[in-house]
Design a protein around this motif. Structure first.
Motif, short mmCIF file in Angstrom:
data_model
loop_
_atom_site.label_atom_id
_atom_site.label_comp_id
_atom_site.label_asym_id
_atom_site.label_seq_id
_atom_site.Cartn_x
_atom_site.Cartn_y
_atom_site.Cartn_z
N LEU A 26 0.94 -1.68 -0.15
CA LEU A 26 -0.10 -0.15 0.43
C LEU A 26 0.35 1.41 0.07
O LEU A 26 0.31 2.00 -0.79
CB LEU A 26 -0.50 0.16 0.98
N ASN A 27 1.96 1.89 0.71
CA ASN A 27 3.12 1.98 0.96
C ASN A 27 2.99 2.55 -0.43
O ASN A 27 3.65 3.56 -0.85
CB ASN A 27 3.62 2.15 1.57
N PHE A 28 3.50 2.05 -1.08
CA PHE A 28 4.42 1.76 -2.86
C PHE A 28 3.61 2.50 -3.51
O PHE A 28 3.61 2.66 -4.20
CB PHE A 28 5.17 -0.13 -3.45
N PHE A 29 2.21 1.70 -3.67
CA PHE A 29 1.55 2.73 -5.06
C PHE A 29 1.21 3.55 -4.11
O PHE A 29 0.38 4.63 -4.41
CB PHE A 29 0.12 1.76 -5.38
N LEU A 32 4.99 6.14 -3.88
CA LEU A 32 5.74 6.19 -4.71
C LEU A 32 5.42 6.12 -6.25
O LEU A 32 5.84 6.78 -7.07
CB LEU A 32 6.78 4.60 -4.31
N LEU A 33 3.97 5.81 -6.51
CA LEU A 33 3.15 5.72 -7.47
C LEU A 33 2.29 6.87 -7.17
O LEU A 33 2.22 7.08 -8.49
CB LEU A 33 2.24 4.63 -7.53
N GLY A 34 2.28 7.23 -6.17
CA GLY A 34 1.16 8.41 -6.21
C GLY A 34 -0.06 8.48 -6.11
O GLY A 34 -0.80 9.52 -6.78
N LEU A 47 -7.73 1.74 -5.01
CA LEU A 47 -6.52 3.01 -4.91
C LEU A 47 -7.19 3.54 -6.49
O LEU A 47 -7.59 3.17 -7.55
CB LEU A 47 -5.86 2.54 -5.38
N ARG A 48 -6.59 4.92 -6.93
CA ARG A 48 -6.76 5.01 -8.55
C ARG A 48 -5.71 6.48 -8.17
O ARG A 48 -4.90 6.48 -7.65
CB ARG A 48 -7.89 6.55 -8.58
N GLY A 49 -5.72 6.41 -9.49
CA GLY A 49 -4.50 7.27 -10.54
C GLY A 49 -5.25 8.35 -10.40
O GLY A 49 -6.02 9.01 -10.51
N TRP A 50 -4.25 9.61 -10.47
CA TRP A 50 -4.76 11.03 -10.72
C TRP A 50 -6.00 11.11 -11.78
O TRP A 50 -6.50 12.20 -11.78
CB TRP A 50 -3.71 12.21 -10.25
N GLY A 51 -5.15 10.60 -13.14
CA GLY A 51 -6.04 10.93 -14.30
C GLY A 51 -7.11 9.88 -14.59
O GLY A 51 -7.59 9.97 -15.63
N ASP A 52 -7.71 8.41 -13.42
CA ASP A 52 -7.78 7.19 -13.54
C ASP A 52 -9.31 7.97 -14.14
O ASP A 52 -9.80 8.99 -12.96
CB ASP A 52 -7.92 6.65 -12.93
N GLN A 53 -10.58 7.43 -14.64
CA GLN A 53 -11.70 7.86 -15.06
C GLN A 53 -12.52 6.82 -14.40
O GLN A 53 -13.79 7.24 -13.59
CB GLN A 53 -11.94 7.98 -16.60
N PRO A 54 -12.09 5.98 -14.49
CA PRO A 54 -12.99 5.24 -13.23
C PRO A 54 -13.02 5.24 -11.81
O PRO A 54 -12.55 6.41 -11.64
CB PRO A 54 -12.74 3.30 -13.44
N LEU A 55 -13.82 4.74 -11.63
CA LEU A 55 -13.76 5.45 -10.03
C LEU A 55 -12.07 4.61 -8.93
O LEU A 55 -11.78 5.43 -8.46
CB LEU A 55 -14.73 4.48 -8.86
N LYS A 147 2.60 13.78 -6.30
CA LYS A 147 3.72 12.86 -5.84
C LYS A 147 4.35 11.74 -6.20
O LYS A 147 3.47 10.66 -6.96
CB LYS A 147 2.73 12.06 -4.28
N GLY A 148 5.76 11.34 -5.33
CA GLY A 148 6.12 10.32 -6.48
C GLY A 148 6.43 9.79 -7.69
O GLY A 148 6.40 10.84 -7.90
N ALA A 149 5.90 9.23 -8.38
CA ALA A 149 6.14 8.68 -9.59
C ALA A 149 5.28 10.14 -10.11
O ALA A 149 4.98 10.00 -11.70
CB ALA A 149 6.10 7.25 -10.26
N SER A 150 3.73 9.68 -9.81
CA SER A 150 3.01 10.04 -10.30
C SER A 150 1.64 9.95 -10.75
O SER A 150 1.65 10.46 -12.82
CB SER A 150 3.05 12.07 -10.72
N VAL A 151 2.02 8.55 -11.15
CA VAL A 151 0.98 7.19 -12.47
C VAL A 151 -0.33 8.41 -12.25
O VAL A 151 -0.94 9.23 -11.26
CB VAL A 151 0.81 6.05 -12.04
#
Length: 318
Positions: A26-29, A32-34, A47-55, A147-151
């Motif tokens: 969980l800490n990694f995602f 580190l991935l943001g 979890l979601r990335g900042w640009g994910d369209q799904p929830l 944050k981190g890699a900002s995926v």
């Protein structure tokens, strides 16, 4: 008789990854991935990335060993969901209906030819951006996550398979995926198949598992905005003691820039950027021969040997 192509699957919606180290994973995602947490329930975190369209695009679940829980795809309509479920059931791959999971309605679960767990659904809860994440542009899901890699989002997945041809045919015949590229042996058997349902060059890759395993997971890929961000991700992993299996380079198939790591639970994760889009309805599959594949990656260096044998669950640790 020619049949109209299946156009029932809209996109890859989310994946469930299993981890024996839930806190570290969980800490990694998150750090580190943001990625951001949208929900926690039982042994799972969503979890979601900042640009994910799904929830959400990732369900992370505590388990005894790493691997794939399931892959979820969303259909274009309730009718499309019923059509696919009927066809999959008729062909003997079905597991049955569920009442759904967090954030989505009833789903139909099934396996592919190699035994990976899959599900399709249509009804889905939309992401409502909280006030503190509201972006300056209203056509973005959320503000940039610095944050981190900002995926930005889940880009694609790669499944290990004991029979790439059989799995490739399954996704094409049962779900309407199209074969954009393939790598073959001298006798014409697929060693890797790249398939798509969107206009990306691929949403799904299937690779031959040289370990002799069946139904294992190869990797999940999360997208960043530029090749420079792939380099930034590599530095984030370096600074935080994450094992880098394959440092930044460029793929031949798909043309994406990448870096590959193992998250703490053991699953292989890719951070990628770039790639090309397919708009032609009559795209002709690009075939890579063994001789062409010997040249290695786009700039000449090969992937490490573990790339063709290591997957989760890890057979060596069973």
């Amino acid at each position: 008789m020619n049949h109209e192509p299946i156009r029932d699957i809209a996109h890859l919606a989310h994946i469930e990854l299993l981890t024996p180290k839930p806190n570290e994973s969980l800490n990694f995602f998150k750090e580190l991935l943001g990625m951001g947490v949208v929900h926690s329930e039982g042994q799972s975190v969503f979890l979601r990335g900042w640009g994910d369209q799904p929830l959400y695009s990732l369900k992370l679940t505590e388990a005894k060993q790493a691997g794939l829980g399931h892959v979820a795809m969303r259909t274009f309509s309730p009718y499309a969901l019923e059509e696919r479920a009927l066809d999959i059931e008729k062909n003997g791959f079905g597991l049955g209906w569920t009442d759904g999971d967090y954030g989505h309605g009833r789903s139909y679960q099934f396996t592919d030819a190699d035994g990976h767990n899959l599900e399709i659904y249509y009804e889905a809860e939309k992401y409502i951006t909280p006030d503190h994440l509201k972006p300056g542009l209203k056509n973005m899901p959320a503000k940039y996550a610095a944050k981190g890699a900002s995926v930005t989002q889940l880009d694609h997945i790669n499944l290990f398979s004991s029979d790439v041809d059989a799995d490739s045919l399954f996704f094409r015949n049962q779900l309407g995926f199209k074969l954009s590229e393939q790598a073959i042996t001298d006798d014409g058997k697929q060693t890797t198949a790249w398939l798509h349902v969107t206009n990306k060059s691929y949403d799904l890759a299937i690779s031959h598992d040289k370990s002799g395993g069946k139904g294992r997971f190869h990797h999940a890929a999360f997208k960043v905005e530029s090749p420079e961000m792939v380099l930034r991700a590599a530095d984030v992993f370096l600074d935080n003691g994450i094992f880098i299996e394959a440092p930044p380079n460029k793929h031949v198939a798909g043309q994406t820039m990448f870096v590959y790591v193992y998250e703490p639970g053991g699953n292989r994760i890719e951070v990628c950027a770039g790639g090309f889009l397919i708009f032609s309805p009559d795209w002709e599959t690009v075939t890579w021969t063994p001789e062409e594949r010997k040249k290695g990656l786009a700039w000449g260096t090969p992937l490490p040997s573990t790339f063709h044998t290591y997957g989760t669950p890890d057979i060596a640790n069973r």
